[in-house]
Write an enzyme that holds these catalytic residues in place. Structure first.
Site, PDB file in Angstrom:
ATOM      1  N   GLY A   1       0.801  -1.220   0.000  1.00  0.00           N
ATOM      2  CA  GLY A   1       0.000   0.000   0.000  1.00  0.00           C
ATOM      3  C   GLY A   1       0.832   1.268   0.000  1.00  0.00           C
ATOM      4  N   GLY A   2       2.084   1.167  -0.464  1.00  0.00           N
ATOM      5  CA  GLY A   2       2.926   2.340  -0.567  1.00  0.00           C
ATOM      6  C   GLY A   2       3.223   3.014   0.755  1.00  0.00           C
TER       7      GLY A   2
ATOM      8  N   SER B   1       4.725  -5.770  -2.370  1.00  0.00           N
ATOM      9  CA  SER B   1       4.878  -4.344  -2.646  1.00  0.00           C
ATOM     10  C   SER B   1       5.569  -3.642  -1.471  1.00  0.00           C
ATOM     11  CB  SER B   1       3.516  -3.731  -2.978  1.00  0.00           C
ATOM     12  OG  SER B   1       3.644  -2.445  -3.544  1.00  0.00           O
TER      13      SER B   1
END
Length: 504
Positions: free
Chosen positions: A118-119, A202
């Protein structure tokens, strides 16, 4: 009567472990089918609210009676999206889930701890509780951490408050605190604290890489799986000094004059839609992250555990639906002249289709492919533990959130395969189902053995060697290939060396 009694005893013994004890009290889970117990929200730290906002995580508070962990906790504060509104969020967010196939606390099963992406700004630990992996004989844990400015704000006032004199990286400290909780408590779910594998996607994969490099995480896990994320780039290094400048800019932007005033603000004002916090990135602070991670790997100064590193073939399909000539030129002009010329050769832009695929490929190679390559090759040079490399290239009509005209697996599509998204429609998605089964078994084998994905009935997967066919490609099954996109990765590797030299 004796037979009936014995049958009743066997049935009782076969029940999943639906109630247990953790350091703060008794906890009760919910059954998932007849073979799993799932605990959806156990607090592993105190709510980071009030004076605890922007402080290292503190021990969870004990409770009386039995905590029923039957609903996932609220999302950490973040911008609203179509699937998450502010009423679904809370700053009281430091919870984790446990899915266990154990029938008793003394089974000593391997443990897989997931860190979501989710960055470092968005998403939620409850996106999947990993029952698919738990059913293959592991205790699956998913952890939450602070995001956005609540997780990564650095400021000189906060540094003065801190016993260690550092500030920021609260989201990473949350992850470390959760792993420490796992060490102390996972036996009570049938897990073995000596057999922990971390895995993430991620920003969660980047977090796993940071944990592999952080001295604060030493001894908390024995193996690591990274899906589309490494923390190697020379272009995103933020040190403590710069982070504090960005924190002061954020304070000024909010028209506040002190951390005390900012602690009075609603979390929505600090993380919601339209909030422009520039420092939402893990910080090279000399404490959680002692030096740029590339440097640590060059020196061999990291937690040397077996790693499985994967990225996807069409990562950039989530970023671009089309690319105009102006967008293409703007991207190329960001590179110094000699690098722009070479980039145009490997990422041409003479047609609409070329521009689209080139910028998608550039996103894949710079953001994911090069970092995976750098991690794998440096650990091979300076470490002793096994390194395995994978490439997910399966094309499917189903995707997490990619845009059209895909040529393979987009960013986050690996999540579909690991959580068994194709199990209910194997005839509709036969190749996806095959890849899903293979990936899950390799991942679980890696966790069970502490670093070897191989097992009976699976194609043999050798450790990574750069110049040999040792990369496992998942595409209509599993087969070995040489390093994908090697010439482009070499170009980017040269550029990263150039940037590191400029910063010396």
């Amino acid at each position: 009567m004796v037979v009936c009694g014995l049958m009743a005893m066997v049935a009782a013994e076969a029940q999943p472990l639906l109630r247990t004890h953790v350091e703060t009290g008794d906890v009760e889970g919910t059954p998932d089918g007849t073979d799993l117990a799932v605990y959806k929200a156990i607090p592993y730290a105190a709510p980071p609210v009030g004076d605890l906002r922007w402080k290292a995580p503190q021990p969870a508070l004990p409770w009386e009676g039995v905590l029923k962990a039957e609903d996932v906790a609220k999302w950490p504060p973040q911008p609203e999206k179509s699937y998450v509104s502010y009423d679904m969020m809370s700053e009281d967010c430091l919870y984790l889930s446990v899915a266990t196939p154990a029938k008793s606390v003394d089974e000593g099963l391997p443990v897989m701890v997931f860190i979501h992406g989710g960055g470092f700004q968005t998403e939620h630990y409850g996106g999947d509780l990993w029952q698919s992996l738990a059913r293959k004989g592991v205790v699956a844990v998913s952890i939450e951490y602070r995001a956005g400015s609540l997780g990564f704000l650095a400021h000189s006032e906060l540094a003065k408050e801190s016993p260690d004199g550092h500030t920021g990286n609260y989201g990473i400290l949350d992850q470390i605190f959760a792993l420490q909780w796992v060490q102390r408590n996972i036996r009570n779910f049938g897990g073995d604290p000596a057999k922990v594998t971390i895995f993430g996607e991620s920003a969660g994969a980047m977090s796993c890489h940071i944990l592999c490099a952080s001295p604060l995480a030493k001894g908390l896990f024995r193996a690591c799986i990274s899906q589309s994320g490494a923390f190697m780039s020379a272009t995103n290094v933020v040190n403590q000094e710069l982070a504090q400048v960005l924190g002061q800019m954020f304070m000024s932007q909010l028209q506040k004059s002190s951390i005390a005033e900012m602690r009075q603000m609603d979390a929505k004002e600090l993380t919601g839609n339209g909030v422009n916090f520039q420092g939402c990135v893990p910080i090279v602070d000399g404490y959680v992250i002692p030096e740029p991670i590339y440097n640590l790997y060059e020196k061999g100064n990291y937690n040397d555990v077996p790693v499985l590193i994967m990225h996807n073939s069409d990562e950039g399909a989530v970023s671009y639906a089309s690319v105009s000539p102006e967008q293409y030129e703007q991207m190329m002009k960001q590179l110094p002249g000699q690098w722009a010329d070479s980039a145009r050769v490997y990422y041409p832009g003479t047609t609409d289709e070329e521009r689209l695929f080139s910028l998608r490929d550039l996103t894949r190679d710079v953001g994911f492919g090069w970092g995976s390559y750098a991690w794998a090759t440096l650990q091979k040079q300076t470490g002793r533990s096994a390194v395995y490399v994978a490439y997910l290239a399966q094309k499917s009509d189903t995707t997490v959130y990619a845009q059209g005209n895909r040529r393979g697996a987009a960013h986050a599509d690996d999540m579909l395969y690991l959580k068994g998204a194709f199990d209910k429609e194997p005839l509709k998605y036969p190749q996806e189902k095959k890849v899903s089964d293979l990936m899950q078994q390799y991942w679980v084998n890696f966790a069970k053995t502490g670093g070897n994905p191989n097992g009976e009935g699976l194609p043999l997967w050798p450790v990574f060697e750069e110049d040999k066919e040792t990369v496992m490609q998942f595409n209509n099954g599993a087969s070995l290939i040489s390093l994908p996109n090697k010439e482009r990765i070499s170009l980017i590797d040269g550029f990263m060396r150039y940037v590191r030299q400029l910063r010396q």
